[in-house]
Scaffold this active site. Structure first.
Site, short mmCIF file in Angstrom:
data_model
loop_
_atom_site.label_atom_id
_atom_site.label_comp_id
_atom_site.label_asym_id
_atom_site.label_seq_id
_atom_site.Cartn_x
_atom_site.Cartn_y
_atom_site.Cartn_z
N CYS A 67 4.12 23.38 -4.30
CA CYS A 67 3.79 24.77 -4.05
C CYS A 67 5.01 25.65 -3.83
CB CYS A 67 2.86 24.89 -2.84
SG CYS A 67 3.63 24.36 -1.29
N GLU A 107 -5.04 22.01 -5.48
CA GLU A 107 -4.79 22.63 -4.16
C GLU A 107 -3.40 23.24 -4.18
OE1 GLU A 107 -2.88 22.35 -0.08
OE2 GLU A 107 -2.42 21.21 -1.91
N ARG A 152 -4.28 27.34 8.66
CA ARG A 152 -3.69 26.91 7.39
C ARG A 152 -4.58 27.38 6.24
NH1 ARG A 152 -0.05 22.87 6.64
NH2 ARG A 152 0.27 22.08 4.53
N ARG A 154 -5.22 27.72 2.28
CA ARG A 154 -4.85 27.14 1.00
C ARG A 154 -5.90 27.51 -0.03
NH1 ARG A 154 -0.66 26.78 3.06
NH2 ARG A 154 0.81 25.03 3.14
#
Length: 326
Positions: A67, A107, A152, A154
């Site tokens: 990422c 993801e 978090r 995502r």
């Protein structure tokens, strides 16, 4: 693909899937992976160097591709960055299969959608649609969808070859956060000295003045201390492995100031207590691994819904067979 220490694999296993192949190039992450999953199917090495035709047939292809190329914290070069180009290895794996996987799940960081005014995500989405997949995506926060006290966010991208299955698939609904920080963080026991700030630290006085709560976490920002007042942990990052100041801090009940341990970080990602950390591995590697990982309960909930949709076809076929036998 990009299995890390197996958080995604674990979530899918908990949902009832069988893992038949996994790939990771980080040697230390592979050590941790094998410690928990064995060595039957993990293929260590650079995905760009692996013969995709050697990969076994898959029903579901999962990839948490690197990422950094899309992260707000990075330079945001996207496809100009080699790590961004790694996405196309996903397409190569799909094309190398005799029969394309029935479903995929990707993801990545939340910023993937907005990167380069949305153009990066358009390229990714079109590449998957060109392979025949109908795509759905949603940004999920771990503390809202995984019942873990970590903030978090995502993005999760799910695709099905069968458009009707894509239509039937739904992302999980939000759930109440019942696990708090103190159900994971040990504020009573005395741990190894290496986790503590002492008067010898140049930051100690500033930390001592700023850290007053026994319910929250803090972050040291060189010139100031930031409290996360929402009673959850801030987003755990791979940068935790590059220096102690990047690891969230807590105040224990004896007014000692310490960093979260690698084990606590993993539990804040929803890993079970019996998940094993390799002995004699440097904490810097373990912190990096937890920051690079995924929130296991979020993955499990998504995986459960993917498998449910795919199993509906199997259930219908089983019913037809029973009717024919009758």
């Amino acid at each position: 693909m990009f299995a890390g220490i197996g958080g995604t694999c674990l979530g899918f296993k908990q949902a009832g899937a069988e893992i038949v192949w996994a790939n990771e190039m980080d040697k230390n992450a592979c050590i941790t992976y094998r410690e928990n999953f064995g060595d039957d199917y993990l293929q260590e090495g650079d995905i760009t160097q692996i013969d995709k035709k050697t990969i076994p047939e898959l029903d579901i292809l999962i990839a948490g591709f690197p990422c950094q190329a899309f992260s707000v914290a990075g330079h945001r070069k996207g496809f100009e960055d080699d790590r961004g180009n790694v996405f196309f290895q996903v397409i190569d794996v799909i094309e190398a299969q005799k029969e394309k996987p029935k479903a995929i799940m990707l993801e990545n960081v939340k910023n993937l959608v907005g990167h380069d005014k949305g153009n990066t995500f358009k390229v990714i989405k079109k590449a998957l649609e060109d392979q025949g997949y109908t795509i759905k995506y949603k940004v999920l926060n771990s503390m809202e969808y995984g019942n873990v006290p970590q903030n978090r966010e995502r993005i999760y991208v799910v695709g099905f070859l069968d458009s009707k299955k894509a239509e039937a698939f739904e992302f999980p609904q939000s759930i109440p956060l019942t696990n708090n920080l103190n159900s994971i963080v040990d504020r009573v026991s005395k741990l190894e000295d290496k986790y503590y700030y002492t008067e010898a630290s140049k930051y100690y006085e500033m930390l001592q003045e700023s850290m007053t709560s026994y319910d929250t976490t803090y972050q040291l920002r060189r010139v100031y201390v930031r409290e996360n007042k929402s009673n959850v942990c801030p987003t755990l990052t791979a940068n935790m492995g590059t220096g102690g100041h990047n690891v969230p801090l807590i105040l224990d009940h004896n007014n000692r100031i310490r960093k979260l341990t690698p084990k606590e970080c993993l539990q804040l990602q929803g890993f079970p207590e019996d998940y094993r950390l390799p002995e004699n591995m440097a904490n810097s590697h373990l912190y990096k691994q937890s920051g690079n990982s995924v929130t296991v309960p979020v993955i499990r909930r998504i995986a459960t819904n993917i498998i449910k949709v795919l199993d509906e076809e199997k259930n219908v076929q089983d019913e037809l067979i029973e009717v024919q036998h009758a």
